[in-house]
Design an enzyme around this catalytic site. Structure first.
Site, PDB file in Angstrom:
ATOM      1  N   ARG A  41     -56.713 -61.301  64.990  1.00  0.00           N
ATOM      2  CA  ARG A  41     -57.413 -61.465  66.273  1.00  0.00           C
ATOM      3  C   ARG A  41     -56.503 -62.032  67.360  1.00  0.00           C
ATOM      4  O   ARG A  41     -56.757 -61.802  68.541  1.00  0.00           O
ATOM      5  CB  ARG A  41     -58.629 -62.377  66.085  1.00  0.00           C
ATOM      6  CG  ARG A  41     -59.819 -61.619  65.520  1.00  0.00           C
ATOM      7  CD  ARG A  41     -61.010 -62.529  65.391  1.00  0.00           C
ATOM      8  NE  ARG A  41     -62.235 -61.762  65.211  1.00  0.00           N
ATOM      9  CZ  ARG A  41     -63.372 -62.277  64.802  1.00  0.00           C
ATOM     10  NH1 ARG A  41     -63.443 -63.569  64.511  1.00  0.00           N
ATOM     11  NH2 ARG A  41     -64.450 -61.535  64.679  1.00  0.00           N
ATOM     12  N   LYS A 206     -75.712 -59.369  52.563  1.00  0.00           N
ATOM     13  CA  LYS A 206     -77.155 -59.348  52.830  1.00  0.00           C
ATOM     14  C   LYS A 206     -77.674 -58.050  53.427  1.00  0.00           C
ATOM     15  O   LYS A 206     -77.160 -57.566  54.427  1.00  0.00           O
ATOM     16  CB  LYS A 206     -77.504 -60.474  53.791  1.00  0.00           C
ATOM     17  CG  LYS A 206     -77.479 -61.842  53.151  1.00  0.00           C
ATOM     18  CD  LYS A 206     -78.029 -62.799  54.154  1.00  0.00           C
ATOM     19  CE  LYS A 206     -78.078 -64.224  53.671  1.00  0.00           C
ATOM     20  NZ  LYS A 206     -78.316 -65.104  54.819  1.00  0.00           N
ATOM     21  N   GLY A 357     -64.772 -58.724  60.874  1.00  0.00           N
ATOM     22  CA  GLY A 357     -63.726 -59.664  60.491  1.00  0.00           C
ATOM     23  C   GLY A 357     -63.372 -59.550  59.020  1.00  0.00           C
ATOM     24  O   GLY A 357     -62.195 -59.450  58.666  1.00  0.00           O
ATOM     25  N   GLY A 381     -70.234 -58.638  63.800  1.00  0.00           N
ATOM     26  CA  GLY A 381     -71.582 -58.605  64.368  1.00  0.00           C
ATOM     27  C   GLY A 381     -71.620 -57.774  65.638  1.00  0.00           C
ATOM     28  O   GLY A 381     -72.551 -56.999  65.873  1.00  0.00           O
TER      29      GLY A 381
HETATM   30  C1  3PG Z   1     -67.125 -63.628  64.596  1.00  0.00           C
HETATM   31  O1  3PG Z   1     -66.263 -64.128  63.871  1.00  0.00           O
HETATM   32  O2  3PG Z   1     -68.011 -62.890  64.146  1.00  0.00           O
HETATM   33  C2  3PG Z   1     -67.043 -63.867  66.062  1.00  0.00           C
HETATM   34  O3  3PG Z   1     -65.935 -64.643  66.385  1.00  0.00           O
HETATM   35  C3  3PG Z   1     -68.317 -64.492  66.550  1.00  0.00           C
HETATM   36  O4  3PG Z   1     -68.498 -65.714  65.908  1.00  0.00           O
HETATM   37  P1  3PG Z   1     -69.976 -66.268  65.705  1.00  0.00           P
HETATM   38  O5  3PG Z   1     -70.629 -65.327  64.711  1.00  0.00           O
HETATM   39  O6  3PG Z   1     -69.818 -67.662  65.179  1.00  0.00           O
HETATM   40  O7  3PG Z   1     -70.664 -66.234  67.041  1.00  0.00           O
HETATM   41 MG    MG Z   2     -69.630 -63.247  62.500  1.00  0.00          MG
END
Ligand code: 3PG
Ligand code: MG
Length: 400
Positions: A41, A206, A357, A381
């Site tokens: 990242r 999940k 990720g 997400g």
């Molecule tokens: C992630 O790692 O999915 C993003 O950096 C967003 O992080 P978060 O899910 O804690 O908002």
């Molecule tokens: Mg996340």
């Protein structure tokens, strides 16, 4: 929909201007040593930062890391990220020990043209993630005061309605950075008219996290391959016992319904690696998916499943989207499924997008060449919500 991008800002000229860049530098850290275990990242925002540096901007970078609870917490400090960012840029990064306070103000004020500062973790401030518009707005005011223009290059966070993502662009001239632009371009080809066959592989723990995306994808994909911890709720819905494997009981009925609607499209594991404990050295065997012993836990998809999935990916696809590991790949004994699927995607002629990720980190930690994938998204997400067709607050804010 019009989103201005970095080139528009560069065309205006940024020399001597303070440009606030929201990045997603939320990198995984080693629990023991605190060292960065995957810097993907950080590398992903270098094109944007490099362009701004070359153009003589005073670059002010901000990001979250982890989920601290609105107050400083040393284990979530961006200090190691500042070091790594400096190495990758080949120039020192001036690190502010707070986000909008005295240190941040002094650090930004001292920047020369073409220099880079990194502010401390945004989530050390309650206003960043607050659900209260006024509280978020107040923090956004302080953040916006550190820049003359705003660049969003934090694709992994565009699905969050947070101050740095949603409220700051309302306060400053704003553009999408190179990474956000590329991510949106690629993902929009998947929601538009992807070349067929379009095959999606979903894993992770999940079903409940993936439900919305499965619903959205079912009508559009040609094949949906399901592995990872979430496959056991589907196997249960097929009427199989799953031992002590991960099971979301309240999702069984939903999965049964999805299986009916996705008949002929959804592929589930036919065998699994079942262990006697959730541990790297646990005794384990390959068992048929309809024969998981009652005391055993499924920790990976089995070799016959890998072969079936690999065939669907290697020769049966023109477009591939993959999100979520097939098993507990962090443990060598249970990495075979994720490795097999990743290799099949890498070998496939299809245009492939790896989202998330975890899957992206898996690709790199398994030593696969990132170049054999069409696109490795920095957002988990965020990419799922994009494919669901949801409005992403960070993108919407750039459109205005
Ligand atoms: C992630 O790692 O999915 C993003 O950096 C967003 O992080 P978060 O899910 O804690 O908002
Ligand atoms: Mg996340």
């Amino acid at each position: 929909m019009t989103i201005r991008n970095l080139d528009d800002l560069l065309a205006e000229g940024v020399s001597g201007r303070r440009v606030l860049v929201r990045a997603d530098l939320n990198v995984p850290l080693d629990k023991q040593t605190g060292a960065i275990t995957d810097d993907g990242r950080i590398r992903a925002v270098l094109p944007t930062l490099g362009a701004l540096v070359s153009a003589g901007a005073k670059v002010v970078v901000c990001s979250h890391l982890g989920r601290p609870k609105g107050a400083p917490d040393p284990q979530f400090s961006l200090t190691p990220v500042a070091g790594r960012l400096g190495e990758l840029l080949g120039a020192p990064v001036h690190f502010a020990t707070d986000t909008v306070g005295e240190s941040a103000q002094a650090t930004v004020a001292a920047l020369a043209d073409g220099e880079v500062a990194l502010l401390e973790n945004l989530r050390f401030n309650k206003g960043e993630t607050s659900k209260d518009d006024a509280e978020r707005g107040a923090f956004a005011d302080q953040l916006a005061a550190l820049g003359d223009a705003y660049v969003d290059d934090a694709f992994g966070a565009v699905h969050r309605k947070h101050a740095s993502v949603y409220d700051v662009p309302a306060r400053l001239p704003h553009v999408a950075g190179r990474l956000v632009l590329r991510e949106v371009e690629v993902l929009s080809t998947l929601t538009g008219s992807p070349e067929r066959p379009y095959v999606v592989v979903l894993g992770g723990s999940k079903v409940s996290d993936k439900l919305a995306v499965i619903e959205a994808l079912l009508p559009t994909v040609d094949r949906l391959l399901i592995g990872g911890g979430m496959c056991f709720t589907f196997l249960k819905a097929q009427g199989h016992e799953v031992g002590t494997s991960l099971l979301e009981k309240d999702m069984v009925e939903t999965c049964r319904n999805l299986l009916e609607r996705g008949a002929g499209k959804i592929m589930l594991p036919v065998d699994v690696v079942a262990a006697d404990a959730f541990a790297p050295d646990a005794a384990h065997d390959v068992v048929p998916a309809d024969g998981i012993p009652s005391h055993r836990v499924g920790l990976d998809i089995g070799p016959e499943t890998v072969a079936g999935f690999a065939a669907a990916l290697r020769t049966g696809a023109r477009t591939i989207f993959w999100n979520g590991p097939m098993g507990v790949f962090e443990m060598a004994a249970f990495a075979g499924g994720t490795r097999g699927v990743a290799e099949a995607i890498a070998e496939s002629e299809a245009f492939s997008v790896v989202g998330g990720g975890d899957s992206a980190a898996a690709v790199r930690s398994l030593g696969l060449d990132e170049k054999s994938f069409g696109h490795i998204s920095t957002g988990g997400g965020a990419s799922l919500e994009y494919l669901e067709g949801k409005t992403l607050p960070g993108i919407a804010a750039l459109e205005n």
